[in-house]
Design a protein around this motif. Sequence first.
Motif: not given
Lengths: 150, 150
Positions: A124-144
């Motif tokens: 949590f300390k090594d990654k900035s908000i920006q860096e994490i935001a740059n990844s396009k990983d999802r933020l929303i629950p999905i149903k499998i």
Amino acid sequence: MFSKSTEYALRATIFIARQSSIHKKVNIREIAEGIGAPKYFTAKILQQLSNKNVQIVSSISGPAGGFFIKEEASKRPIYNVIEAMQETHIIEDCVLGLPNCNEKTPCSMYKPYKDVKKGLLSIFKDKSIQEIANSKDRLIPIKIPNSKKP
Amino acid sequence: MFSKSTEYALRATIFIARQSSIHKKVNIREIAEGIGAPKYFTAKILQQLSNKNVQIVSSISGPAGGFFIKEEASKRPIYNVIEAMQETHIIEDCVLGLPNCNEKTPCSMYKPYKDVKKGLLSIFKDKSIQEIANSKDRLIPIKIPNSKKP
DNA sequence: ATAATTAAAGATATTTTTATCCTTAATTGT
DNA sequence: ACAATTAAGGATAAAAATATCTTTAATTAT
């Protein structure tokens, strides 16, 4: 691991940071829908994140207003969100719930947890908000869909 | 990290294991005092741990009765207590609270957390109840006097 | 059989977390 | 000035976690 409040706070922060990177302000409805969280509850959490002693998120009222994250803020570690939500204790505290658990007066889990705690803090300390935001990983629950046939 | 219930459960299990290693049964009052937890709440937790599908802790009613842990049970990992309390999700689940967060559909914290999770699981899976009980580390909250002068 | 001691089970109470609603204030466009 | 849109703040509601109390059942000793 964290409370729902902190989970939503983390997701909302990343979501807003993504929109801010393209200079787009977002309103509560958009945020709540973008992270799959209850709208009014999300609003309360955004108040905590935009509190003046915290200032992770900024906001402007009125039409064309909404939430955004300033460039400086987005360079801060995502750990700041956990601090804003006052849940650093979840990582920091003794696994058995004992106060004053330390080198001098440890519990049985103190030593084994010591290194794990370091690792946990660093993600949590090594990654900035920006860096994490740059990844396009999802933020929303999905149903499998359940693949098992009955 | 865990709920109070699970913290008490872990401490109670270790406490009982220590007493059982010298063939001493303990009653609820002794356990609650021994781990600094509320008596009636501790009693409820012990019911969960002595449930027949769990059987971490055994008990006998009546005078000279009380709680104890069988030799076989004490060889099981302390992780079994977390399972009994149904809190493995605290370690297992997505840090951002997203369902179906995995290699295929990860969140931004999935990868960094992956290794930390392994470490976290191993500190509970690699140690048996017995091993932890053998350490004489404390299980009870202590007050450290505040050294600062006002 | 009775009294004493213990855990089990069930009921209730309190506190915290999660969630929602309503009113007010700020900002913008007409 | 007025209407529309947005966040802020305050109040309330619902659910979950924590904690306590009471009654019942099991066991032991007398």
